[in-house]
Scaffold this active site. Structure first.
Site, PDB file in Angstrom:
ATOM      1  N   LYS A 173      -6.507  14.617   3.504  1.00  0.00           N
ATOM      2  CA  LYS A 173      -6.648  13.931   5.314  1.00  0.00           C
ATOM      3  C   LYS A 173      -5.381  14.589   5.470  1.00  0.00           C
ATOM      4  CE  LYS A 173      -7.745   9.287   3.245  1.00  0.00           C
ATOM      5  NZ  LYS A 173      -7.222   8.776   2.400  1.00  0.00           N
ATOM      6  N   ASP A 199      -7.893   2.501   8.737  1.00  0.00           N
ATOM      7  CA  ASP A 199      -8.339   2.425   8.147  1.00  0.00           C
ATOM      8  C   ASP A 199      -9.541   0.773   8.398  1.00  0.00           C
ATOM      9  OD1 ASP A 199      -9.281   3.814   5.763  1.00  0.00           O
ATOM     10  OD2 ASP A 199      -7.387   2.371   4.621  1.00  0.00           O
ATOM     11  N   GLN A 227      -2.546   4.059   1.776  1.00  0.00           N
ATOM     12  CA  GLN A 227      -3.828   4.807   1.043  1.00  0.00           C
ATOM     13  C   GLN A 227      -3.820   3.603  -0.222  1.00  0.00           C
ATOM     14  OE1 GLN A 227      -5.059   7.552   0.635  1.00  0.00           O
ATOM     15  NE2 GLN A 227      -6.386   7.090  -1.148  1.00  0.00           N
TER      16      GLN A 227
END
Ligand code: NDP
Length: 300
Positions: free
Chosen positions: A54, A121, A98
């Site tokens: 990422k 997200d 994460q």
């Protein structure tokens, strides 16, 4: 018949190009550099690989990447304080924590402490509610990537029968909402669904997000249906040598490719789309935060 292969790797590259173009415009016209902060707690090897990837792709499209690594034993209060500092930081337009987090940390609490406008997200409860009520939101990256592949293939999805296998909060449910938003007739299947093969056989669109290697065989697929395989499963591959493994999806590709009209491969299908959509969400969040025009075609 052999299905068209939906090349997620190539499509993800075109999305990254669009993101890079928009980032360059934000810099040149407004002196704004979109920034993505990624928080990694602990040493989970898979999470470390994702975070590295990422960060690399964030920089490649011209955005700023902020990595915050913390030890696995960080307290909930300290992690909440870190998220708050990122919420307050004007250089940060997207925040990603994460998952999974170590067990002593309450994931829902942490995710819901992210500013919803920076929740790239799309897991914050506000964004879940906005998506569910058909309003502008941050959309979870994997289902967004699947939607983009489907729109690219079909043009309009209106009136299609879609079956989503899996009802998780990160893939199955938001996927179903997105398909509904594009006027599909949507069935959500799960582990208690009766006659799953018959349910799947009715569908023009099958999205498999189960986490069971090659569970969906070709004879469940209606001839000509479009199959989106979200699954990423590592299985033994003795044919490659002792101790070797390979990645497979939730669909038995070999039999499904003979029946489907189009299908995503694993790897190289949905996987690359997920990170591309994270970058797309970050540039969208940055544009919204600054009251500027959003890039076209990069959100739902
Ligand atoms: P979850 O484990 O959270 O959810 C799996 C879902 O599948 C559940 O709803 C479960 O039903 C359902 N299910 C399990 N067994 C069966 C069965 N025999 N028949 C029908 N349904 C079943 O998984 P995720 O949604 O997080 O992920 C799904 C897959 O997608 C995984 O392989 C994961 O690695 C992959 N993935 C890929 C991403 C990418 O970028 N390509 C991103 C995220 C995930 P129930 O609710 O009844 O238990």
């Amino acid at each position: 018949m052999s299905a068209t292969i939906l090349d997620g790797k190539a499509f993800a590259a075109t999305i990254r190009d669009q993101v890079a173009t928009h980032v360059a415009r934000l810099k040149a016209d407004h002196n704004i550099t979109p920034g993505l902060a990624v928080v990694l707690v602990g040493e989970d090897p898979a999470s470390q690989v994702y975070v590295r990837s990422k960060g690399k792709q964030t920089v490649e499209v011209g955005m700023a990447s902020f990595e915050h690594k913390r030890d696995a034993d960080i307290s909930e209060a300290d992690l909440l304080a870190l998220v708050q500092s990122l919420n307050d930081d004007p250089a940060v337009h997207g925040i990603l924590v994460q998952l999974p987090l170590p067990k002593h940390l309450n994931e829902d609490l942490i995710i819901n402490s992210i500013d919803p406008a920076k929740d790239v997200d799309g897991f914050h409860i506000s964004n879940v509610g906005l998506l569910g009520t058909g309003q502008k939101s941050m959309v979870p990256c994997t289902p967004l990537g699947c939607l983009m592949l489907l729109r690219d293939h079909f043009g309009s999805l209106s009136g299609k029968d879609a079956v989503v296998i899996g009802r998780s909060n990160i893939v199955g449910k938001p996927m179903a909402q997105l398909l509904l938003g594009d006027s599909c007739t949507v069935t959500i299947a799960h582990s208690r669904t009766k006659d799953l093969p018959d349910v799947v056989r009715r569908a023009d669109i099958v999205v498999a997000a189960v986490g069971r290697p090659e569970m969906v065989p070709g004879d469940w697929i209606k001839p000509g249906a479009v199959v989106i395989d979200v699954g990423i499963n590592r299985i033994d591959a003795p044919e490659k040598g002792e101790g070797k493994t390979r990645l497979v999806g939730d669909v038995d590709f070999r039999s499904a490719v003979e029946v489907a009209g189009a299908i995503t491969p694993v790897p190289g299908g949905v996987g690359p789309m997920t990170i591309a959509c994270l970058l797309a969400n970050t540039v969208t969040a940055c544009s919204r935060a600054n009251g500027l025009e959003e890039p076209e075609g990069l959100t739902a």
